[in-house]
Design an enzyme around this catalytic site. Structure first.
Site, PDB file in Angstrom:
ATOM      1  N   ASP A   1     -61.420  -1.618 -41.853  1.00 38.30           N
ATOM      2  CA  ASP A   1     -62.369  -2.657 -41.453  1.00 38.30           C
ATOM      3  C   ASP A   1     -62.025  -4.016 -42.050  1.00 38.30           C
ATOM      4  O   ASP A   1     -62.291  -5.056 -41.446  1.00 38.30           O
ATOM      5  CB  ASP A   1     -63.792  -2.261 -41.861  1.00 38.30           C
TER       6      ASP A   1
ATOM      7  N   LYS B   1     -65.298   4.384 -41.252  1.00 39.50           N
ATOM      8  CA  LYS B   1     -65.740   5.167 -40.097  1.00 39.50           C
ATOM      9  C   LYS B   1     -65.186   6.579 -40.112  1.00 39.50           C
ATOM     10  O   LYS B   1     -65.579   7.406 -39.287  1.00 39.50           O
ATOM     11  CB  LYS B   1     -65.327   4.473 -38.791  1.00 39.50           C
TER      12      LYS B   1
ATOM     13  N   SER C   1     -70.641  -5.636 -43.328  1.00 39.09           N
ATOM     14  CA  SER C   1     -69.759  -4.879 -44.208  1.00 39.09           C
ATOM     15  C   SER C   1     -70.549  -4.435 -45.429  1.00 39.09           C
ATOM     16  O   SER C   1     -71.513  -5.093 -45.840  1.00 39.09           O
ATOM     17  CB  SER C   1     -68.588  -5.758 -44.639  1.00 39.09           C
TER      18      SER C   1
END
EC number: 4.2.1.9
Length: 619
Positions: A81, A124, A520
């Protein structure tokens, strides 16, 4: 007694072809009839949290085979990410969760595996594997790659701790010299492992401990430390114990849906609130609960968030503590121990670390540093950083002189000495978010717990970043970023750059930001995400106009657009009248691939976990 799933492909003359293929993978004559254990690895050279996982599957496989099983490893994708942040790559992050879940299901069911070990780490990957494990409901143990060491550097004659967010802030702050910015960048992420604060990856790996699906230390033991090797070996041994209990003794308590029950999901959420975990965890827990067919909703999260104090404060909410400090203070078991003494968790739930099908209470008796009499456990939690840049797992064996068992002033506090009696996450609702939204209160300055400001509306993260850096956003504004939800983005981008740039311009405690996207785990400040319904699904956030007054009241769990119902009805009618152009961004150029369009077609809003809309699949 349940039959081994793998017998489908290993028994009978009609499976001669399948057995021939199994033999070609290394299976011997006397192996047939043993349980086949799938190892879902997620090694990739793209992601620091996964770069060291290449040989971890072999470690787990060795333990499985020594215990009498057949180990077969496969790999999933893994998106970083942080590297995907701030550009079109972030559109792919959340959808990758569904791909990971599906790929694990496909591999396990296609090859009729009997049990599963999930080697995960970053944002994830753990949620995707968790969704798959609960969907499959076969014996499973999770083991993550572990957190990276905190960065450290010397600035102005002072040694400071660093992480990824510090590098981002320094890079955007014109008051920081090029030399200092480069020094921070070089020092922020020194080793392999998931980013060193209580960001999404570490939050989720901690929550698997509370769910009962991973071993003590999974969320906090450093990736670089030699002691982490034992977690991988024990994961292999434990999954074989679970498989034996289920397939030989018909013990359904060995299955993940019976371990990660409603009570365990409550425990995980209690832990999340107590440690100020990433707001993304709400999204992932709701999604995982649906796979387990558990009715765990935003209402449950709201209820829990009102009861649980903030017992553990970690970066990005403070520069003082990182995951290495959480581990020194006893890790997840230390936090759960304090929550247990406060009567806030269920200690009668099963746990993979418990012997002979025991419960969390027995695990805490052994692994809570305030209870244990085992010197090996104290030694385990004394594992510390080496401060040597590396991409290698198990590369050091440094230890703190002592563990941090100070529950009055330490990294983990007792309820009496909590950082605050309000927990680290909260659910807000009001006409802006009828179905709720999430704020990480652990990162909100006390002066900003109530805030009223003027809306500054953007229809993409890119435009918001340009507006912040270009000086459009001023003190007192509520930055609204919409059409960035699961369907509208698509993919529900993280908004770390907008919040970081607000900080870099000195507006971090002077503005608020609300979005139907997400944040985030590195985000702090008055940042409110997961607004549901999202703009693309007819949410009120789509009707906000520049200059509208928005009132946020965290103690009252409220977020309100101060516009009359009559005016909102008029705006909604006008939006509906646009037909196919309604509930879409007015001016946004964005390439959306067919893969992302397919995701958007079935995506639900954040309050449902941004999972696929099952009503569209089940007719």
């Amino acid at each position: 007694m349940p039959k081994l799933r793998s017998a489908t492909s290993t028994e009978g003359r009609n499976m001669a072809g399948a057995r021939a293929l199994w033999r070609a993978t290394g299976v011997k004559e006397n192996d047939f009839g043993k349980p086949i254990i799938a190892i879902a690895n997620s090694f990739t050279q793209f992601v620091p949290g996964h770069v060291h996982l290449k040989n971890m599957g072999s470690l787990v496989a060795g333990a499985i085979e020594e215990a009498g099983g057949i180990a077969k490893e496969f790999n999933t994708i893994a998106v970083d990410d942080g590297i995907a942040m701030g550009h079109g790559g972030m559109l792919y992050s959340l959808p990758s969760r569904e791909l990971i879940a599906d790929s694990v299901e496909y591999m396990v069911n296609a090859h009729c595996a009997d049990a599963l070990v999930c080697i995960s780490n970053c944002d994830k990957i753990t949620p995707g594997m968790l969704m798959a494990a609960l969907r499959l409901n076969i014996p499973v143990v999770f083991v993550s790659g572990g957190p990276m060491e905190a960065g450290k550097t010397k600035l102005s004659d002072q040694i400071i701790k660093l992480d990824l967010v510090d590098a981002m802030i320094a890079g955007a702050d014109s008051n920081v010299s090029d030399e200092d910015s480069k020094q921070i960048e070089r020092s922020a992420c020194p080793t392999c492992g998931s980013c060193s604060g209580m960001f999404t990856a570490n939050s989720m790996n901690c929550l698997t401990e509370a769910l009962g699906l991973s071993l003590p230390g999974n969320g906090s033991m450093l990736a670089t430390h030699e002691d982490r090797r034992e977690l991988f070996l024990e994961a292999g041994r434990r999954v074989m114990m679970l498989a034996e209990r289920y397939y030989k003794h018909d013990d359904e308590t060995a299955l993940p849906r019976n371990i990660a029950s409603f009570k365990s999901f409550e425990n995980a959420m209690v832990l999340d609130v107590a440690m100020g975990g990433s707001s993304n965890t709400v999204l992932h827990l709701v999604a995982a609960a649906q796979e387990a067919e558990i009715d765990f909703t935003m209402a449950d999260i709201d209820r829990i968030s009102r009861l649980v104090p903030h017992l553990c404060k970690v970066a990005p909410s403070t520069p003082k503590y990182h995951m290495e400090d959480v581990h020194r203070a006893g890790g997840v078991m230390g936090i759960l121990g304090e929550l247990d003494r406060a009567g806030l968790i269920h200690n009668d739930v099963p746990h993979v670390a418990a012997d002979n099908g025991g419960d969390l209470k027995s695990v805490l008796a052994k692994y809570d540093i305030k209870q244990t009499n085992d010197p090996d456990v104290i030694r385990f939690f004394s594992a510390g950083p080496a401060g040597i840049p590396t991409t290698k797992a198990f590369s050091q064996n440094c230890r703190w002189d002592s563990v941090d068992d100070d529950r009055e002033n330490g990294c983990i506090r007792s309820r009496e000495f909590a950082f605050s009696q309000e927990g680290g996450l909260a659910v807000l609702s009001g006409n802006v978010a009828v179905d709720g939204c999430i704020v990480k209160t652990a990162g909100v300055d006390e002066s900003n717990l109530t805030f009223v400001g003027s809306a500054r509306v953007y229809e993409s993260q890119d435009d918001a970043v340009a507006g912040i850096l270009g000086g459009e956003v001023v003190e007192g504004d509520v930055v609204v970023i919409r059409y960035e939800g699961p369907k509208g983005g698509p993919g529900m981008q993280e908004m770390l750059y907008p919040t970081t740039y607000l900080k870099s311009r000195g507006l971090g405690a002077k503005c608020a930001l609300i979005t139907d996207g997400r944040f985030s785990g590195g985000t702090s400040g008055l940042s409110i995400g997961h607004v549901s319904p999202e703009a693309a699904s007819g949410g009120t956030i789509a009707l906000i106009e520049n200059g509208d007054q928005i009132a946020i009241d965290i103690p009252k769990r409220s977020i309100q657009l101060n516009v009359s119902e009559a005016e909102l009805t008029q705006r909604r009618t006008a939006m509906d009248a646009k037909g196919p152009l309604g509930w879409k961004p007015v001016s946004r150029e964005r390439y959306v691939s067919l893969a992302l369009k397919a995701y958007a077609l079935l995506a639900t809003s954040a309050d449902k976990g941004a999972v696929r809309d099952r009503t569209k699949l089940e007719g």
